[in-house]
Design a protein around this motif. Structure first.
Motif, mmCIF file in Angstrom:
data_model
loop_
_atom_site.group_PDB
_atom_site.id
_atom_site.type_symbol
_atom_site.label_atom_id
_atom_site.label_comp_id
_atom_site.label_asym_id
_atom_site.label_seq_id
_atom_site.Cartn_x
_atom_site.Cartn_y
_atom_site.Cartn_z
ATOM 1 N N LEU A 269 6.431 -14.240 10.518
ATOM 2 C CA LEU A 269 6.462 -12.801 10.769
ATOM 3 C C LEU A 269 6.951 -12.035 9.546
ATOM 4 N N SER A 270 7.860 -12.630 8.795
ATOM 5 C CA SER A 270 8.405 -11.950 7.615
ATOM 6 C C SER A 270 7.370 -11.788 6.509
ATOM 7 N N LEU A 271 6.245 -12.485 6.606
ATOM 8 C CA LEU A 271 5.187 -12.307 5.612
ATOM 9 C C LEU A 271 4.637 -10.882 5.636
ATOM 10 N N VAL A 272 4.819 -10.195 6.765
ATOM 11 C CA VAL A 272 4.379 -8.799 6.857
ATOM 12 C C VAL A 272 5.109 -7.935 5.828
ATOM 13 N N LEU A 273 6.323 -8.337 5.461
ATOM 14 C CA LEU A 273 7.105 -7.558 4.501
ATOM 15 C C LEU A 273 6.455 -7.498 3.122
ATOM 16 N N TYR A 274 5.506 -8.368 2.862
ATOM 17 C CA TYR A 274 4.824 -8.306 1.569
ATOM 18 C C TYR A 274 4.072 -6.984 1.392
ATOM 19 N N PHE A 275 3.730 -6.335 2.497
ATOM 20 C CA PHE A 275 3.094 -5.019 2.400
ATOM 21 C C PHE A 275 4.082 -3.951 1.936
ATOM 22 N N LEU A 276 5.381 -4.250 2.050
ATOM 23 C CA LEU A 276 6.408 -3.288 1.656
ATOM 24 C C LEU A 276 7.052 -3.646 0.323
ATOM 25 N N ARG A 277 6.453 -4.559 -0.388
ATOM 26 C CA ARG A 277 7.018 -5.007 -1.655
ATOM 27 C C ARG A 277 6.085 -4.672 -2.805
ATOM 28 N N SER A 278 6.688 -4.348 -3.917
ATOM 29 C CA SER A 278 5.900 -3.983 -5.099
ATOM 30 C C SER A 278 5.150 -5.211 -5.615
ATOM 31 N N PRO A 279 3.903 -4.987 -6.104
ATOM 32 C CA PRO A 279 3.200 -3.703 -6.291
ATOM 33 C C PRO A 279 2.330 -3.287 -5.106
ATOM 34 N N MET A 280 2.262 -4.101 -4.053
ATOM 35 C CA MET A 280 1.440 -3.747 -2.897
ATOM 36 C C MET A 280 1.883 -2.412 -2.304
ATOM 37 N N TYR A 281 3.187 -2.215 -2.201
ATOM 38 C CA TYR A 281 3.701 -0.978 -1.612
ATOM 39 C C TYR A 281 3.314 0.233 -2.451
ATOM 40 N N ASN A 282 3.534 0.152 -3.753
ATOM 41 C CA ASN A 282 3.258 1.298 -4.623
ATOM 42 C C ASN A 282 1.772 1.624 -4.699
ATOM 43 N N GLY A 283 0.928 0.596 -4.626
ATOM 44 C CA GLY A 283 -0.496 0.829 -4.788
ATOM 45 C C GLY A 283 -1.231 1.186 -3.514
ATOM 46 N N TYR A 284 -0.775 0.654 -2.364
ATOM 47 C CA TYR A 284 -1.545 0.821 -1.135
ATOM 48 C C TYR A 284 -0.689 1.228 0.071
ATOM 49 N N SER A 285 0.329 0.435 0.374
ATOM 50 C CA SER A 285 1.058 0.605 1.632
ATOM 51 C C SER A 285 1.763 1.947 1.740
ATOM 52 N N LYS A 286 2.300 2.436 0.646
ATOM 53 C CA LYS A 286 3.069 3.682 0.678
ATOM 54 C C LYS A 286 2.235 4.835 1.218
ATOM 55 N N ASN A 287 1.034 5.012 0.681
ATOM 56 C CA ASN A 287 0.175 6.116 1.125
ATOM 57 C C ASN A 287 -0.226 5.965 2.585
ATOM 58 N N VAL A 288 -0.518 4.734 2.995
ATOM 59 C CA VAL A 288 -0.920 4.495 4.386
ATOM 60 C C VAL A 288 0.232 4.803 5.341
ATOM 61 N N ILE A 289 1.429 4.327 5.011
ATOM 62 C CA ILE A 289 2.590 4.549 5.884
ATOM 63 C C ILE A 289 2.924 6.033 5.980
ATOM 64 N N GLU A 290 2.964 6.707 4.836
ATOM 65 C CA GLU A 290 3.323 8.127 4.836
ATOM 66 C C GLU A 290 2.284 8.970 5.565
ATOM 67 N N SER A 291 1.008 8.691 5.348
ATOM 68 C CA SER A 291 -0.035 9.469 6.031
ATOM 69 C C SER A 291 -0.026 9.206 7.531
ATOM 70 N N THR A 292 0.243 7.961 7.922
ATOM 71 C CA THR A 292 0.302 7.629 9.353
ATOM 72 C C THR A 292 1.469 8.330 10.030
ATOM 73 N N LEU A 293 2.645 8.284 9.408
ATOM 74 C CA LEU A 293 3.819 8.936 9.988
ATOM 75 C C LEU A 293 3.637 10.451 10.051
ATOM 76 N N THR A 294 3.053 11.022 9.013
ATOM 77 C CA THR A 294 2.818 12.470 9.001
ATOM 78 C C THR A 294 1.837 12.872 10.091
ATOM 79 N N SER A 295 0.774 12.093 10.249
ATOM 80 C CA SER A 295 -0.224 12.390 11.280
ATOM 81 C C SER A 295 0.372 12.285 12.682
#
Length: 327
Positions: A269-295
């Motif tokens: 389950l902790s492998l999911v945290l790789y989406f929150l780790r650089s560079p995946m977070y900076n390149g992809y996950s950050k925009n998806v998370i922020e846009s989802t929360l804002t929506s």
């Protein structure tokens, strides 16, 4: 002299309170731990204060667990090398982020990475001793998990590994005289043996998998040193190590106890945290998370109360907490 006596009386009173009110103590510890999350961003130097509160609450909880175990008749040896290593690793687990933040505020990023390297070397060395000398497979996270106090004080977890033995010829399980639980907790039923006692994991694949998992922090730190902290190569190196460990373990899942399978499930389950780790977070996950929360906050009333602080502090939390080796 009087001061020493008063301190001893205070300690004895605290000890009696913990032993007499385990459920209330648990509630107080829970509030203390959660308060550390709400402190973040509310006061100056909040990350340091937040981690200090978190570390203290967890360390106090660890000590309270020990008091409760001793009071309710556990036969576990807290002073053997195995338990001392587990305590040492658990203390580091609860306090390492606080130590890194303190050193970073004093000596900068260079000091932080030096402290991180030293801590990980100590953790890896200690964990390897647990693995190869005491055959602790897999090593749980943290090594001493929180005690289920309600079950324990009800007498459901009193029986320990060394409270019984097996007759060689008949295979019958017999309780030791000094291994019986307190009279108040005796149910006069046959000895219940946890399934982990029958799990014999001596395969080389298991030792290789756990050794690789233990060494992952050092491997990742070396990769970060070579490729940089934001490079894809260091991210892929750490992910590859985790995947390799899981593949080796998957061959022996049917031979493992329930607790061992739960620990491996936590690692998966902790492998999911790789989406929150650089560079995946900076390149992809950050925009998806922020846009989802804002929506969601625009569509669901009152959700902005939660999503706003998350968006505001997400970068900060990601930089502090989502280390590759924290899983």
């Amino acid at each position: 002299m009087d001061k020493n006596l008063s301190l001893k009386k205070m300690y004895d009173a605290y000890k009696r309170w913990v032993i007499s009110n385990p459920n209330l103590v648990t509630d107080v510890e829970t509030v203390s731990t959660w308060s550390s999350y709400f402190i973040a961003g509310k006061i100056n130097k909040s990350p340091v204060v937040s981690e200090l509160v978190y570390s203290i609450s967890k360390l106090v909880s660890l000590y309270n667990d020990r008091l409760i175990r001793e009071a309710y008749g556990s036969e576990a040896n807290y002073y053997g090398l195995r338990e001392q290593i587990k305590v040492w690793l658990t203390v580091i687990h609860y306090s390492e982020v606080f130590v890194e933040l303190i050193i970073k505020s004093r000596w900068g990023m260079k000091g932080k990475w030096t402290a991180a390297t030293i801590l990980q070397l100590l953790k890896c060395t200690s964990a390897l001793v647990l693995l190869h000398r005491f055959k602790e497979v897999p090593i749980s996270h943290p090594p001493i998990p929180a005690l289920h106090r309600r079950k324990f004080t009800d007498g459901k977890e009193i029986e320990e590994v060394d409270s019984f033995f097996t007759l060689k010829r008949s295979g019958r399980i017999v309780r030791r005289v000094d291994g019986a639980p307190p009279v108040a907790f005796r149910d006069w039923q046959p000895v219940r043996v946890k399934d982990e006692q029958y799990s014999k994991l001596n395969a080389k694949d298991i030792l290789y998998a756990e050794s690789l998992h233990i060494l992952k922090p050092i491997i990742h730190l070396a990769a970060m040193r070579v490729f940089g902290t934001k490079a894809w190569k260091q991210w892929l190196v750490s992910l590859s190590v985790d995947v390799a460990c899981m593949r080796l373990y998957s061959k022996h899942m049917k031979d493992m106890s329930q607790e061992q399978r739960l620990e491996l499930s936590r690692r998966k389950l902790s492998l999911v945290l790789y989406f929150l780790r650089s560079p995946m977070y900076n390149g992809y996950s950050k925009n998806v998370i922020e846009s989802t929360l804002t929506s969601l906050s625009n569509k669901i009333p009152m959700l902005s109360i939660l999503s706003g602080p998350i968006i505001q502090y997400l970068n900060h939390w990601q930089d502090i907490y989502f280390y590759m080796w924290a899983s």
